[in-house]
Design an enzyme around this catalytic site. Structure first.
Site, PDB file in Angstrom:
ATOM      1  N   CYS A  91       5.444  -8.591  -7.777  1.00  0.00           N
ATOM      2  CA  CYS A  91       5.408  -9.416  -6.558  1.00  0.00           C
ATOM      3  C   CYS A  91       5.666 -10.900  -6.840  1.00  0.00           C
ATOM      4  O   CYS A  91       6.337 -11.571  -6.084  1.00  0.00           O
ATOM      5  CB  CYS A  91       4.067  -9.249  -5.871  1.00  0.00           C
ATOM      6  SG  CYS A  91       2.661  -9.568  -6.962  1.00  0.00           S
TER       7      CYS A  91
ATOM      8  N   GLY B 265       1.033  -5.153  -0.456  1.00  0.00           N
ATOM      9  CA  GLY B 265       2.311  -4.508  -0.115  1.00  0.00           C
ATOM     10  C   GLY B 265       3.272  -5.522   0.465  1.00  0.00           C
ATOM     11  O   GLY B 265       3.154  -6.735   0.225  1.00  0.00           O
ATOM     12  N   SER B 266       4.207  -5.032   1.259  1.00  0.00           N
ATOM     13  CA  SER B 266       5.277  -5.897   1.763  1.00  0.00           C
ATOM     14  C   SER B 266       4.793  -6.737   2.955  1.00  0.00           C
ATOM     15  O   SER B 266       3.792  -6.401   3.596  1.00  0.00           O
ATOM     16  CB  SER B 266       6.457  -5.035   2.199  1.00  0.00           C
ATOM     17  OG  SER B 266       6.032  -4.176   3.242  1.00  0.00           O
TER      18      SER B 266
ATOM     19  N   ASN C 282       3.514  -0.573  -7.638  1.00  0.00           N
ATOM     20  CA  ASN C 282       4.033  -1.180  -8.874  1.00  0.00           C
ATOM     21  C   ASN C 282       2.992  -1.345  -9.986  1.00  0.00           C
ATOM     22  O   ASN C 282       3.328  -1.298 -11.161  1.00  0.00           O
ATOM     23  CB  ASN C 282       4.744  -2.507  -8.579  1.00  0.00           C
ATOM     24  CG  ASN C 282       3.877  -3.515  -7.871  1.00  0.00           C
ATOM     25  OD1 ASN C 282       2.827  -3.172  -7.322  1.00  0.00           O
ATOM     26  ND2 ASN C 282       4.301  -4.753  -7.874  1.00  0.00           N
TER      27      ASN C 282
ATOM     28  N   GLU D 103      -7.348 -12.723  -4.805  1.00  0.00           N
ATOM     29  CA  GLU D 103      -7.922 -11.702  -5.674  1.00  0.00           C
ATOM     30  C   GLU D 103      -8.124 -12.351  -7.037  1.00  0.00           C
ATOM     31  O   GLU D 103      -7.506 -13.364  -7.349  1.00  0.00           O
ATOM     32  CB  GLU D 103      -6.996 -10.483  -5.779  1.00  0.00           C
ATOM     33  CG  GLU D 103      -7.002  -9.702  -4.476  1.00  0.00           C
ATOM     34  CD  GLU D 103      -6.328  -8.355  -4.529  1.00  0.00           C
ATOM     35  OE1 GLU D 103      -5.357  -8.190  -5.284  1.00  0.00           O
ATOM     36  OE2 GLU D 103      -6.774  -7.456  -3.787  1.00  0.00           O
TER      37      GLU D 103
ATOM     38  N   GLU E  53      -2.187  -9.389   0.172  1.00  0.00           N
ATOM     39  CA  GLU E  53      -1.422  -9.774  -1.023  1.00  0.00           C
ATOM     40  C   GLU E  53      -0.018  -9.242  -0.806  1.00  0.00           C
ATOM     41  O   GLU E  53       0.236  -8.038  -0.967  1.00  0.00           O
ATOM     42  CB  GLU E  53      -2.048  -9.153  -2.282  1.00  0.00           C
ATOM     43  CG  GLU E  53      -3.429  -9.677  -2.612  1.00  0.00           C
ATOM     44  CD  GLU E  53      -3.433 -11.110  -3.115  1.00  0.00           C
ATOM     45  OE1 GLU E  53      -2.357 -11.676  -3.393  1.00  0.00           O
ATOM     46  OE2 GLU E  53      -4.535 -11.673  -3.214  1.00  0.00           O
TER      47      GLU E  53
HETATM   48  N1  LIG Z   1       0.952 -10.072  -3.670  1.00  0.00           N
HETATM   49  C1  LIG Z   1       0.624  -9.061  -4.463  1.00  0.00           C
HETATM   50  O1  LIG Z   1      -0.377  -9.091  -5.174  1.00  0.00           O
HETATM   51  C2  LIG Z   1       1.505  -7.843  -4.511  1.00  0.00           C
HETATM   52  C3  LIG Z   1       1.313  -6.930  -5.543  1.00  0.00           C
HETATM   53  C4  LIG Z   1       2.123  -5.798  -5.597  1.00  0.00           C
HETATM   54  C5  LIG Z   1       3.114  -5.596  -4.653  1.00  0.00           C
HETATM   55  N2  LIG Z   1       3.287  -6.505  -3.662  1.00  0.00           N
HETATM   56  C6  LIG Z   1       4.375  -6.316  -2.674  1.00  0.00           C
HETATM   57  O2  LIG Z   1       4.440  -4.959  -2.273  1.00  0.00           O
HETATM   58  C7  LIG Z   1       5.766  -4.608  -1.902  1.00  0.00           C
HETATM   59  C8  LIG Z   1       6.168  -3.323  -2.600  1.00  0.00           C
HETATM   60  O3  LIG Z   1       5.215  -2.338  -2.404  1.00  0.00           O
HETATM   61  P1  LIG Z   1       5.385  -1.159  -1.327  1.00  0.00           P
HETATM   62  O4  LIG Z   1       6.823  -0.814  -1.194  1.00  0.00           O
HETATM   63  O5  LIG Z   1       4.419  -0.108  -1.701  1.00  0.00           O
HETATM   64  O6  LIG Z   1       4.901  -1.879   0.019  1.00  0.00           O
HETATM   65  P2  LIG Z   1       4.642  -1.235   1.461  1.00  0.00           P
HETATM   66  O7  LIG Z   1       4.284  -2.354   2.357  1.00  0.00           O
HETATM   67  O8  LIG Z   1       5.761  -0.352   1.840  1.00  0.00           O
HETATM   68  O9  LIG Z   1       3.384  -0.262   1.236  1.00  0.00           O
HETATM   69  C9  LIG Z   1       2.166  -0.733   0.712  1.00  0.00           C
HETATM   70  C10 LIG Z   1       1.053   0.221   1.101  1.00  0.00           C
HETATM   71  O10 LIG Z   1       0.883   0.202   2.512  1.00  0.00           O
HETATM   72  C11 LIG Z   1       0.865   1.522   3.020  1.00  0.00           C
HETATM   73  N3  LIG Z   1       1.347   1.464   4.405  1.00  0.00           N
HETATM   74  C12 LIG Z   1       2.627   1.563   4.852  1.00  0.00           C
HETATM   75  N4  LIG Z   1       2.655   1.424   6.197  1.00  0.00           N
HETATM   76  C13 LIG Z   1       1.372   1.231   6.594  1.00  0.00           C
HETATM   77  C14 LIG Z   1       0.755   1.036   7.863  1.00  0.00           C
HETATM   78  N5  LIG Z   1       1.469   1.005   9.004  1.00  0.00           N
HETATM   79  N6  LIG Z   1      -0.579   0.876   7.916  1.00  0.00           N
HETATM   80  C15 LIG Z   1      -1.319   0.879   6.781  1.00  0.00           C
HETATM   81  N7  LIG Z   1      -0.791   1.081   5.548  1.00  0.00           N
HETATM   82  C16 LIG Z   1       0.540   1.248   5.464  1.00  0.00           C
HETATM   83  C17 LIG Z   1       1.743   2.287   2.058  1.00  0.00           C
HETATM   84  O11 LIG Z   1       1.513   3.676   2.137  1.00  0.00           O
HETATM   85  C18 LIG Z   1       1.311   1.678   0.731  1.00  0.00           C
HETATM   86  O12 LIG Z   1       0.105   2.254   0.300  1.00  0.00           O
HETATM   87  C19 LIG Z   1       6.612  -5.791  -2.334  1.00  0.00           C
HETATM   88  O13 LIG Z   1       6.915  -6.566  -1.207  1.00  0.00           O
HETATM   89  C20 LIG Z   1       5.709  -6.560  -3.293  1.00  0.00           C
HETATM   90  O14 LIG Z   1       6.007  -7.912  -3.412  1.00  0.00           O
HETATM   91  C21 LIG Z   1       2.511  -7.616  -3.562  1.00  0.00           C
HETATM   92  O1  LIG Z   2       3.070  -7.256  -8.185  1.00  0.00           O
HETATM   93  C1  LIG Z   2       2.187  -8.067  -8.452  1.00  0.00           C
HETATM   94  C2  LIG Z   2       1.010  -7.604  -9.138  1.00  0.00           C
HETATM   95  C3  LIG Z   2       0.058  -8.653  -9.534  1.00  0.00           C
HETATM   96  C4  LIG Z   2      -0.023  -9.271 -10.734  1.00  0.00           C
HETATM   97  N1  LIG Z   2      -1.068 -10.086 -10.645  1.00  0.00           N
HETATM   98  C5  LIG Z   2      -1.566  -9.994  -9.462  1.00  0.00           C
HETATM   99  N2  LIG Z   2      -0.867  -9.099  -8.768  1.00  0.00           N
END
Ligand SMILES: NC(=O)c1ccc[n+]([C@@H]2O[C@H](COP(=O)([O-])OP(=O)(O)OC[C@H]3O[C@@H](n4cnc5c(N)ncnc54)[C@H](O)[C@@H]3O)[C@@H](O)[C@H]2O)c1
Ligand SMILES: O=CCc1c[nH]cn1
Length: 527
Positions: free
Chosen positions: A321, A265-266, A190, A501, A287
């Site tokens: 997120c 990620g998720s 994102n 972060e 995160e």
């Molecule tokens: N807290 C934050 O700062 C923040 C910021 C941005 C997005 N997010 C969260 O990210 C999610 C959306 O992003 P997404 O769909 O890319 O998430 P995702 O968890 O599907 O993937 C995130 C990353 O992890 C990698 N990945 C997937 N499986 C893995 C494994 N088994 N081992 C290691 N790496 C692996 C993916 O290739 C990708 O690079 C949402 O839940 C969102 O809230 C959080």
């Molecule tokens: O998706 C969330 C991205 C973000 C913004 N600030 C810190 N992380």
């Protein structure tokens, strides 16, 4: 015989690297002034030893799409064990040099990287639009934030220091703040460049090296970052990019030379990353996702609260997120709030993300669009009322007909037990619910396993701080929303993550403290 073979291997490896470096034109030059509907990328998108590198296994390449048109931008082969190992070893070699520099020297290189990035801000933003689907207006803001992040950590680098601690008998101890070594960064799609910078800039400022794996859905701008760091003067191998999905990510988390994994990620993937890191007793920063509450009291300044609710829900097509997607409005002002929020949501210009006037672009992928539309349907089945949006949107420009657009949606009549209120939708869908008292709304807002962010609108200063204190979330915005900055710590409570972060707090997560204890007299032995 063995030694001769090794010499040959290193000679040809050296020649190959030299050839690669001489023959490579920076990716951003090839993508200069990128536009929608025309970009086709043949260049390799891995980067280690200071050069772009082709992955070996072209066989299982996955397509990368342009969200605004649905076209394929490139095919992305994932890195396997051998490539991950090369990237990690290249990082380790660079770490040995980089960690010996003073903070001032490291900071100077990072400042140069920030200068180069600022100079190319618009070009980088256009690539982000092509690969992510967000509007150019937002992408420019994101790259500006990335520049600020590098500048901020360039400034922090010379300030890193230990403590002197006096002990009995003239003895003393001191602490040294040391880097961890090779850190892995794994990012979501994102905020592709921002996330790569939020991990790499503090890591490098603290003297570490990094191997970064972007999301396979948005793989391009991390490579541009690698080339900028190189141009600014970091040693070859200090910042590397390996492409791939779960398997490549898992190889990185398991690599024995990796000291730390910083993951965005998720929640489900974050749990797996933590498990893998635990096997090697590696540090993790997680995160993760959220389902953040935004609480609007009847004494708020209503126009600001409405604007805040829009900022809390619709940036980057709702794929943020920390979005405040559970909007609790005090019952007395619910009708006025809804009328105004719906009027403004209907006026959001959806369409060509490259145009100045557009305020909402395309979602990241077809499956993501279908998932978000599915959440709206499910909400209706469970009794929610769609006040506006929630439909696929087809822009008039024929080149955008295959893009992943939808109209932003406001849901009324929601209850806390509905799927749309409990689960992270990650799309432009706002769920609105009434509340009566402060005590009740706090209990409802906290009744979730997530804890990334929260927000409150009120004119009552005491109430604002009381609510902030009682919300179980890593961030609370008062009288605004999503006003994140590189200078303030960001990170989740509960299942939304571990660690921070941004801000000075992040230093704790990219360094380790060594204690040195100094005896000034004789040893008093019991033996
Ligand atoms: N807290 C934050 O700062 C923040 C910021 C941005 C997005 N997010 C969260 O990210 C999610 C959306 O992003 P997404 O769909 O890319 O998430 P995702 O968890 O599907 O993937 C995130 C990353 O992890 C990698 N990945 C997937 N499986 C893995 C494994 N088994 N081992 C290691 N790496 C692996 C993916 O290739 C990708 O690079 C949402 O839940 C969102 O809230 C959080
Ligand atoms: O998706 C969330 C991205 C973000 C913004 N600030 C810190 N992380």
């Amino acid at each position: 015989m063995h030694a001769r073979l090794l010499r040959h291997f290193f000679f040809f490896f050296f020649l190959r690297q030299k050839f690669l470096k001489m023959s490579q034109q920076p990716l951003l030059q090839l993508l200069h002034n990128a536009s929608l509907g025309s970009l086709e990328l043949k260049e390799p998108l891995n980067f280690w030893c200071g050069a772009r590198v082709q992955a070996r296994s072209a066989g299982n390449a996955e397509p990368v799409y342009e969200p605004a048109t649905g076209r394929v931008l490139c095919d992305l082969p994932p890195c396997g064990a051998e490539e991950v190992d090369q990237a990690v070893r290249s990082a380790h070699a660079a770490y040995l040099k980089w960690s010996r520099l003073s903070g001032m020297e490291r900071g100077r290189v990072l400042l140069e990287a920030a200068r180069i990035m600022r100079e190319r801000l618009v070009d980088i933003a256009k690539v982000e639009v092509v690969n992510n689907g967000k509007t150019l207006t937002e992408a420019k803001g994101n790259i500006h934030m990335a520049v600020q992040g590098i500048e901020y950590f360039a400034g922090i680098a010379p300030t890193l220091a230990g403590q002197h601690i006096q002990m009995p008998g003239g003895c003393f101890a001191y602490t040294r703040r040391e880097p961890l070594g090779v850190c892995v960064g794994i990012g979501a799609w994102n905020f592709p460049l921002v996330l790569a910078v939020m991990k790499s800039a503090p890591a490098l400022a603290c003297g570490n090296a990094m191997v970064y794996k972007p999301s396979p859905m948005a793989p391009i701008t991390a490579v541009i970052l690698a080339e900028i760091y190189k141009e600014a003067g970091v040693p070859d191998g200090l910042f590397n990019v390996v492409q791939g999905g779960a398997e490549t990510g898992s190889l990185l988390c398991h690599h024995p030379m990796v000291a730390k994994v910083s993951f965005t990620g998720s929640v489900p993937t974050g749990k797996k990353v933590m498990e893998m890191a635990a096997k090697g007793v590696k540090q993790v920063t997680l995160e993760l996702g959220g389902k953040s509450p935004l609480i609007i009291f009847k004494d708020c300044e209503l126009e600001n609260a409405v604007k805040g609710a829009l900022m809390a829900n619709f940036l980057t097509q709702g794929q943020v997120c920390c979005n405040g997607t559970r909007v609790y409005v005090q019952r007395d002002i619910l009708p006025q709030f809804l009328e105004e929020v719906v009027k403004r949501t209907k006026a959001i210009a959806v369409g060509d993300p490259m145009l100045d006037g557009t305020r909402m672009g395309a979602l990241i992928s077809r499956p993501q669009l279908d998932k978000v539309l599915g959440f709206v349907k499910e909400a209706q089945k469970q009794g929610a009322r769609v006040l506006c949006g929630g439909e696929p949107f087809v822009p008039s420009d024929p080149k955008l007909k295959g893009g992943y657009f939808m109209s932003p949606c406001v849901l009324d009549n929601c209850r806390d037990d509905m799927t749309c209120v409990k689960e992270e939708i990650f799309g432009p869908v706002m769920s609105v619910m009434p509340f009566d008292t402060e005590e009740e709304v706090l209990q409802r807002a906290n009744n979730t396993t997530f804890g990334l962010a929260s927000g409150v609108f009120t004119r009552d200063v005491a109430r604002a701080h009381r609510v902030a204190e009682n919300l179980q979330a890593g961030t609370c915005f008062i009288n605004n929303y999503n006003t994140n900055s590189v200078v303030v710590p960001f990170g989740g409570y509960k299942m939304s993550g571990i660690g921070k972060e941004n801000g000075q707090a992040v230093i704790e997560y990219y360094t380790q403290l060594k204690t040195v204890v100094v005896e000034m007299g004789d040893v008093q032995s019991l033996f």
